[in-house]
Design an enzyme around this catalytic site. Structure first.
Site, PDB file in Angstrom:
ATOM      1  N   ASP A   1      -8.701  -4.821   3.017  1.00  0.00           N
ATOM      2  CA  ASP A   1      -7.389  -5.464   2.938  1.00  0.00           C
ATOM      3  C   ASP A   1      -7.129  -6.360   4.145  1.00  0.00           C
ATOM      4  OD1 ASP A   1      -4.437  -5.440   1.905  1.00  0.00           O
ATOM      5  OD2 ASP A   1      -4.268  -4.736   3.969  1.00  0.00           O
TER       6      ASP A   1
ATOM      7  N   HIS B   1      -0.965 -10.024  -1.037  1.00  0.00           N
ATOM      8  CA  HIS B   1      -1.588  -9.210  -2.080  1.00  0.00           C
ATOM      9  C   HIS B   1      -1.509  -9.957  -3.406  1.00  0.00           C
ATOM     10  CE1 HIS B   1      -0.492  -5.353   0.364  1.00  0.00           C
ATOM     11  NE2 HIS B   1      -1.448  -6.066   0.926  1.00  0.00           N
TER      12      HIS B   1
ATOM     13  N   GLU C   1      -9.983   6.280   2.703  1.00  0.00           N
ATOM     14  CA  GLU C   1      -9.496   4.916   2.522  1.00  0.00           C
ATOM     15  C   GLU C   1     -10.407   3.918   3.226  1.00  0.00           C
ATOM     16  OE1 GLU C   1      -5.648   2.032   3.423  1.00  0.00           O
ATOM     17  OE2 GLU C   1      -6.218   3.621   4.834  1.00  0.00           O
TER      18      GLU C   1
ATOM     19  N   ASP D   1      -5.548   0.150  -4.350  1.00  0.00           N
ATOM     20  CA  ASP D   1      -4.096   0.284  -4.427  1.00  0.00           C
ATOM     21  C   ASP D   1      -3.463  -0.979  -5.007  1.00  0.00           C
ATOM     22  OD1 ASP D   1      -4.912  -1.116  -2.204  1.00  0.00           O
ATOM     23  OD2 ASP D   1      -3.642  -0.041  -0.775  1.00  0.00           O
ATOM     24  N   HIS D   2      -4.030  -2.119  -4.668  1.00  0.00           N
ATOM     25  CA  HIS D   2      -3.533  -3.407  -5.163  1.00  0.00           C
ATOM     26  C   HIS D   2      -4.666  -4.416  -5.032  1.00  0.00           C
ATOM     27  CE1 HIS D   2      -3.438  -4.573  -0.967  1.00  0.00           C
ATOM     28  NE2 HIS D   2      -2.751  -3.474  -0.709  1.00  0.00           N
TER      29      HIS D   2
ATOM     30  N   SER E   1       0.804  -1.217   0.000  1.00  0.00           N
ATOM     31  CA  SER E   1       0.000   0.000   0.000  1.00  0.00           C
ATOM     32  C   SER E   1       0.837   1.267   0.000  1.00  0.00           C
ATOM     33  CB  SER E   1      -0.932   0.009   1.213  1.00  0.00           C
ATOM     34  OG  SER E   1      -1.871  -1.030   1.130  1.00  0.00           O
TER      35      SER E   1
END
Length: 562
Positions: free
Chosen positions: A358, A483, A353, A403-404, A133
């Site tokens: 996550d 991730h 956010e 972000d991913h 991140s």
């Protein structure tokens, strides 16, 4: 006769009964589980009645086409006075698809999936195929890709390197810094620690994302400042209009507790919350610090210049597990931030956010990940409503992205309408059903596989798979689900939102945001609307100077006459 009977008994003892005289014992063997399609009486599943008609698809296809044509012919080329950036941390494309089903059906849409322009971003760091991140936030908020784990510094700074992170030539500038230089308000909302990687990139610079307080700084610190300190005393942090999230433990000294009774951990003895309050008072700003939902709800935006809220010592709780009487939701924090930021006529930049998506994925908690995605959907919905109510939607660029990604997959051949959290198909090889949602790796491997090998039967878990803490299967044992390296979706609406269509490197998002908002260095590309805004500001400044000069002259004349 007795002799014959004796001989017959001996023969039976030795040879047994002849086969044709032996009794037949029938043992019923339960049928082995089979794939539903192997049943000769299997009936194919059927779709919703209205979807069976071709007219439904022709009509809906034409309707969406008309919307797309309208989007393409009515481009908004204004300056984005306001920019709202939503980052769903780990919000992979499979997560989006699974959340739609979780919300009520495959055909559902999240609030931001209705945005007119959509793109794909490539998320790798400069030194890792699969990103974190920190480096992805630099791409989105600063327009520069850098090294895994570093905060707001260029690729010349390796992870954990303090001296190189201090060099001005290695420092990057976030869109929030540019906005402050332009006189706009700025804010950060997160349900993670506010010192965590994504929000930290907005206001801090550090050789490692782990330097959240002084306990994590390298022993030979050499002038490096921790991230919490930079939020209170840094050039960008101290000028934030709003900062809301978790992570109070990084702002309070060890041996003390925050407003919720949770312990601090700083070793330097500093109480950064008190320092923030004192600094705001010295600047004669009406500042409020809050630590719970009630405190946030009591804020009157018209009576506050600065707002700082820390609602938990660590990350904020998952929505399904939170004490909702104490912790505000992501949508509530977003609404509070916008009510304050909208007061600035020059505009604002807000980062929101949804970080707990996550965290849930890392723990293989698929239901919580989907539910946290719904929370992001609600926060975006809230922002849309507030900006439309104020009539600011035409000057507000909203961008939603991840972000991913993560390693969650949607697999098998579940029928339409199948419970996304349940089993959806059957393996003919090990004669067991399997879950639709699975992960490539993670600790849940041990919940779904025997130590000696082979799967545990999901049929024995059907009474638990709706529990928020139920872990979904992982194929490889790993201490923390990783991730994913696949591209992520980008959704945009408002001024210059069409710039975010297509496939591009993730750092292009940062450049698009600056261009749309008329921010950044003078040598960057500028739209005609931006040039007009700059010319207008210059002429206003010149006019103000001329008026001041005239008033000064008149005052001097008056004094001379007097």
């Amino acid at each position: 006769m007795k002799l014959i009977c004796v001989l017959f008994a001996i023969c039976l003892a030795v040879h047994g009964l002849p086969r044709n005289l032996a009794p037949t014992i029938v043992t019923e063997v339960p049928p082995e589980p089979t794939h539903p399609m192997d049943d000769p009486n299997w009936v194919p599943p059927t779709g919703p009645t209205h979807e069976k008609d071709r007219e439904y698809w022709l009509a809906t296809g034409q309707n969406r086409l008309r919307q797309q044509i309208a989007h393409g012919s009515d481009l908004n080329l204004r300056v984005a006075k306001n920019v709202i950036i939503f980052i769903g941390d780990g919000l992979s494309i499979p997560t989006l698809a699974a959340t739609r089903v979780y919300m009520g059906g495959e055909e559902q849409e999240l609030s931001f999936e209705r945005f007119p322009h959509t793109g794909l971003a490539k998320t790798y760091c400069i030194n890792y195929q699969v990103s974190d991140s920190a480096c992805t936030a630099a791409a989105i908020l600063m327009g520069v890709k850098n090294n895994y784990g570093t905060i707001g510094v260029s690729g010349h700074v390796p992870l954990h390197n303090c001296p190189l992170s201090l060099l001005e030539s290695n420092r990057l500038t976030s869109i929030l810094a540019y906005a402050q230089q332009d006189g706009r308000s700025t804010g950060i909302v997160t349900n993670t620690r506010i010192t965590h990687a994504t929000p930290a990139v907005a206001y801090a610079a550090a050789g490692a994302r782990y330097w959240e307080d002084d306990t994590e700084l390298p022993a030979t610190g050499g002038g490096c400042q921790d991230i919490a300190y930079q939020l209170v005393h840094g050039a960008v942090g101290q000028n934030l209009t709003v900062a809301l999230g978790g992570g109070s433990r990084h702002f309070y000294p060890a041996g003390t507790v925050d407003g919720n009774g949770e312990a601090g951990r700083r070793q330097d003895g500093r109480n950064l919350v008190d320092e923030w309050i004192s600094a705001m008072a010295e600047r004669q700003l009406r500042a409020r610090f809050v630590h719970d939902r009630a405190g946030l709800a009591a804020i009157d935006a018209g009576q506050v210049d600065r707002l700082f809220g820390l609602f938990r010592a660590n990350h904020m709780s998952y929505h399904l597990l939170a004490d909702q009487s104490r912790e505000p939701s992501l949508a509530e924090m977003t609404a509070s931030a916008l009510q304050l930021l909208k007061r600035n006529d020059r505009g604002f930049v807000l980062l929101v956010e949804g970080g707990t998506i996550d965290h849930a994925h890392h723990a293989n908690l698929a239901r919580l990940a989907l539910d946290e995605t719904v929370e992001l959907h609600r926060a975006v919905e809230q922002a849309i409503s507030l900006m439309e109510t104020g009539g600011d939607q035409q000057e507000t660029l909203m961008l939603v992205t991840a972000d991913h990604s993560h390693t969650l997959t949607i697999g098998g051949y579940p029928v339409r309408g199948n419970d996304i959290l349940s089993t959806g198909d059957f393996s003919r090889l090990d004669r067991m059903p399997f879950f639709t949602l699975t992960y490539a790796n993670g600790m849940s491997y041990f919940d779904h596989f025997y130590e000696t090998g082979g799967r545990r039967n999901p049929a024995d878990m059907v009474d638990r798979h709706h529990e928020p803490t139920f872990t979904f299967p992982a194929a490889v044992p790993y201490e923390d689900e990783t991730h994913g390296g696949d591209d992520v979706a980008v959704f945009a609406r408002g001024p210059w939102s069409h710039l975010f269509s297509g496939l591009y490197e993730q750092h292009v998002i940062g450049h698009g945001l600056l261009y749309a908002a008329c921010l950044g260095p003078e040598e960057f590309e500028r739209s005609e609307a931006c040039r007009e805004r700059i010319r207008g500001a210059a002429s206003t400044t010149t006019g103000c100077c001329w008026i001041a000069l005239m008033l000064s002259s008149l005052f001097l004349v008056w004094r001379g006459v007097g």
